[in-house]
Design a protein around this motif. Structure first.
Motif, PDB file in Angstrom:
ATOM      1  N   SER A 197       5.028  20.744 -19.923  1.00  0.00           N
ATOM      2  CA  SER A 197       6.354  20.474 -20.495  1.00  0.00           C
ATOM      3  C   SER A 197       7.339  21.599 -20.195  1.00  0.00           C
ATOM      4  O   SER A 197       8.544  21.442 -20.382  1.00  0.00           O
ATOM      5  N   GLU A 202      -0.565  21.144 -22.094  1.00  0.00           N
ATOM      6  CA  GLU A 202       0.648  20.460 -22.577  1.00  0.00           C
ATOM      7  C   GLU A 202       1.883  21.335 -22.400  1.00  0.00           C
ATOM      8  O   GLU A 202       2.892  20.901 -21.863  1.00  0.00           O
ATOM      9  N   GLU A 203       1.774  22.606 -22.844  1.00  0.00           N
ATOM     10  CA  GLU A 203       2.953  23.491 -22.809  1.00  0.00           C
ATOM     11  C   GLU A 203       3.319  23.873 -21.380  1.00  0.00           C
ATOM     12  O   GLU A 203       4.486  24.078 -21.063  1.00  0.00           O
TER      13      GLU A 203
END
Ligand code: KIV
Length: 284
Positions: free
Chosen positions: A254, A250-251
């Motif tokens: 993003s 996710e990080e």
């Protein structure tokens, strides 16, 4: 202080239950060692939990030496026991001694473990005569999975119980320093623990043994291909790992990772395009 055969013998007489866990690499061995577990087994279960085989039969001496050496580097206090893989000792007493020697010399193990009872007493004696401590392994012996027709509890009938008792007596007589009892009824394991002078270490053998052993992936919820009844989950590290992997995805997607604190800096005054042009000219 490094734990030795003398340490576990003392624990048996003091009724201080022995703890043993498997490990296959340096950093896990170090964590287990620092936790105070007394013995680390470099089990041939590595074939299943580390290498993804359906049983332990494909594990080689090279695999065992490689992983034992890594574990030994991480285990300051724990006694390191290395499994003798399938066909490294069944072929002859000579092979048994030579291969046990390799696990000690190249893997820096403190003892070796081999599966089998009465029929391997001469092998245990020969290895012990070469000053190598041997941990025996009786009951459900995974290298014999094709003879058993699966990973099944052993010793439930009168005949089967008598055979396991005879195995236990024979391996002690041959010089084994301890014995792992796998998947045997608790009453039988307790009886054998009472008649032997050497420590018994159970896995699926009830609380009457002198100690317990577990595969660390089982007790941490990291391996789901096979979930034996005896494998209590003491943690759910498998889920914790998956959650961390998902957070990383996710990080990264993003752009939240890497942040400033994970990043290296340099002076702003270097113009990279100019630098390239200058470097090209130098090449000419
Ligand atoms: O290989 C192994 O991990 C073992 C334990 C199950 C005792 O032999």
């Amino acid at each position: 202080m490094k734990n030795t055969v003398a340490t576990i013998m003392k624990q048996k007489s003091a009724h201080d239950r022995i703890t043993m866990l498997t490990a296959y690499d340096y950093s896990t061995a170090k964590l287990i060692d620092e936790s105070g577990v007394e013995m680390i087994l470099v089990g041939d279960s590595l074939g299943m939990v580390m290498l993804g085989y359906e049983d332990t039969l494909s594990v080689t001496m090279e695999d065992m030496i490689h992983h034992t050496a890594a574990v030994s580097r991480g285990a300051k206090n724990a006694m390191v026991v290395a499994d003798m893989p399938f066909m490294s000792y069944q072929t002859s007493i000579y092979d048994a001694v030579v291969n046990a020697g390799k696990l000690m010399k190249e893997g820096r193990a403190n003892a070796v473990k081999l599966e089998g009872g009465k029929e391997f007493a001469p092998h245990i004696k020969a290895i012990t005569d070469a000053s190598i401590p041997v941990v025996a392994h009786i009951g459900m012996t995974p290298q014999s999975v094709n003879m058993f027709g699966g990973f099944r509890v052993q010793g439930k009938s009168r005949e089967a119980a008598a055979k396991i008792i005879a195995d236990a007596r024979a391996i002690e007589e041959a010089g084994a320093c301890a014995v792992v009892m796998e998947c045997v009824p608790d009453r039988l394991a307790e009886y054998i623990t009472g008649i032997l002078k050497i420590p018994t270490i159970g896995i699926g053998a009830g609380k009457g043994c002198d100690g317990q052993v577990l595969v660390y992936q089982d007790m941490l919820g990291m391996y789901s291909d096979l979930t034996p009844k005896f494998a209590k989950k003491f943690g759910d590290i498998g889920t914790a790992m998956k959650n961390a992997f998902k957070a990383y995805i996710e990080e990264t997607k993003s752009g939240a990772f890497p942040a400033e604190e994970h990043t290296f800096k340099m002076a702003d005054d270097i113009d990279f395009e100019q630098l390239e042009r200058e470097t090209e000219n130098e090449d000419c």
